[in-house]
Write an enzyme that holds these catalytic residues in place. Structure first.
Site, PDB file in Angstrom:
ATOM      1  N   HIS A 147       0.830  -1.203   0.000  1.00 24.55           N
ATOM      2  CA  HIS A 147       0.000   0.000   0.000  1.00 24.55           C
ATOM      3  C   HIS A 147       0.868   1.257   0.000  1.00 24.55           C
ATOM      4  O   HIS A 147       2.036   1.225   0.372  1.00 24.55           O
ATOM      5  CB  HIS A 147      -0.910   0.018   1.229  1.00 24.55           C
ATOM      6  CG  HIS A 147      -2.036  -0.961   1.153  1.00 24.55           C
ATOM      7  ND1 HIS A 147      -3.046  -0.863   0.215  1.00 24.55           N
ATOM      8  CD2 HIS A 147      -2.318  -2.067   1.895  1.00 24.55           C
ATOM      9  CE1 HIS A 147      -3.910  -1.857   0.393  1.00 24.55           C
ATOM     10  NE2 HIS A 147      -3.487  -2.602   1.399  1.00 24.55           N
ATOM     11  N   CYS A 215      -0.383   1.332  -5.712  1.00 20.61           N
ATOM     12  CA  CYS A 215      -1.427   2.140  -6.344  1.00 20.61           C
ATOM     13  C   CYS A 215      -0.883   3.499  -6.760  1.00 20.61           C
ATOM     14  O   CYS A 215       0.077   4.013  -6.183  1.00 20.61           O
ATOM     15  CB  CYS A 215      -2.602   2.341  -5.390  1.00 20.61           C
ATOM     16  SG  CYS A 215      -3.539   0.840  -5.081  1.00 20.61           S
ATOM     17  N   ARG A 224      -1.466   1.894 -11.525  1.00 22.21           N
ATOM     18  CA  ARG A 224      -0.463   1.227 -10.710  1.00 22.21           C
ATOM     19  C   ARG A 224       0.906   1.819 -11.064  1.00 22.21           C
ATOM     20  O   ARG A 224       1.198   2.068 -12.232  1.00 22.21           O
ATOM     21  CB  ARG A 224      -0.450  -0.290 -10.963  1.00 22.21           C
ATOM     22  CG  ARG A 224      -1.735  -0.993 -10.592  1.00 22.21           C
ATOM     23  CD  ARG A 224      -1.972  -1.036  -9.099  1.00 22.21           C
ATOM     24  NE  ARG A 224      -3.205  -1.749  -8.771  1.00 22.21           N
ATOM     25  CZ  ARG A 224      -4.387  -1.171  -8.637  1.00 22.21           C
ATOM     26  NH1 ARG A 224      -4.511   0.144  -8.804  1.00 22.21           N
ATOM     27  NH2 ARG A 224      -5.454  -1.892  -8.325  1.00 22.21           N
TER      28      ARG A 224
END
Length: 256
Positions: A147, A215, A224
């Site tokens: 993340h 992300c 991405r």
């Protein structure tokens, strides 16, 4: 004298009642909007702050657990040619492969690498290894995900990498030094970045590649961002860590 349908002063009761209803509705709507705003603020605080707090605690625990089982020395290793890198076997889902150190992300950046890329791994334990890709040191593609702004924000600074930056991966077998080459922005359906030679179907790999995915943009997930690095060197656990991360390795083992 006022009529039966008028209030004193000539104001119709019906208009006064309508005005009262509108005022009450406006008051209720205002309170609902305030409540919704408070809930939204709390949700953002939970998403951007509390999930990081929880994930940091879990990741610290995973790092300590791995370090306690690691038997190699913590003194820096002298430069040497240690031959071909040892390639380990992937552990079970949710188990620790090793630790990643990225000096560009800060002197204390120490994150666990966990087998799997499900939410149970990425939302709490840190960097997740794509099971369809190789292990550290293997010829081909060793790919991980993480993340950016939540759940530990393990790859929040991925966009700051510059060519030549070193990325260190520590496993029970030793230390693998990768050198960052370039990044790429793709759509979420571009799974070809996980191929043995990223984005080149059918190509035979000649290099050992580390691919990190996250992300993009930082506060969104429409795209991405992919960061590619190439294996530069390796050294066995018995030789000790590279000098640049020796203090972090020692600290993780409680010897720093």
């Amino acid at each position: 004298m006022p009529g039966v349908d008028e209030a004193p002063g000539g104001r119709p009761r019906q208009k006064r009642r309508a005005s009262d209803v509108i005022r009450k509705i406006s008051q209720i709507l205002g309170e609902l909007m305030i409540t919704a705003g408070v809930v939204l603020i709390l949700f953002v605080a939970w998403e951007l702050w509390w999930t990081n707090v929880e994930a940091d605690a879990k990741q610290t625990e995973a790092v300590k657990s791995f370090a306690q089982e690691f038997t190699g020395p913590v003194a820096p290793a002298a430069p040497a040619d240690y031959g071909k890198p040892v390639v380990g076997t992937a552990p079970g889902h949710g188990e620790t492969i090793g630790i990643m150190y990225i000096p560009r992300f800060g002197a204390t950046y120490t994150r666990p690498i966990i087998e799997g890329t499900g939410s149970d791994v990425l939302d709490t334990l840190g960097l997740g290894h794509y099971g369809s890709t190789g292990m550290p040191g293997a010829t081909g593609n060793f790919a991980v995900a993480g993340h950016r702004q939540t759940h530990g924000a393990v790859l929040d600074s991925i966009h700051t990498l510059v060519p030549g930056d070193k990325i260190y991966v520590q496993t029970k077998d030793g230390y693998y030094t990768y050198v960052f080459r370039n990044n790429q922005i793709v759509l979420p359906n571009r799974t070809d970045v996980l191929l043995p030679v990223p984005t080149q179907p059918g190509a035979t790999p000649q290099e050992s590649i580390l691919t990190m995915t996250s992300c993009n943009p930082r506060f969104g997930s429409q795209e991405r961002i992919i960061a590619y690095s190439v294996l530069d060197s390796w050294q066995p656990a018995s030789a000790g860590p590279p000098s640049e991360i020796a203090s972090q390795v020692a600290q993780a083992q409680g010897k720093g």
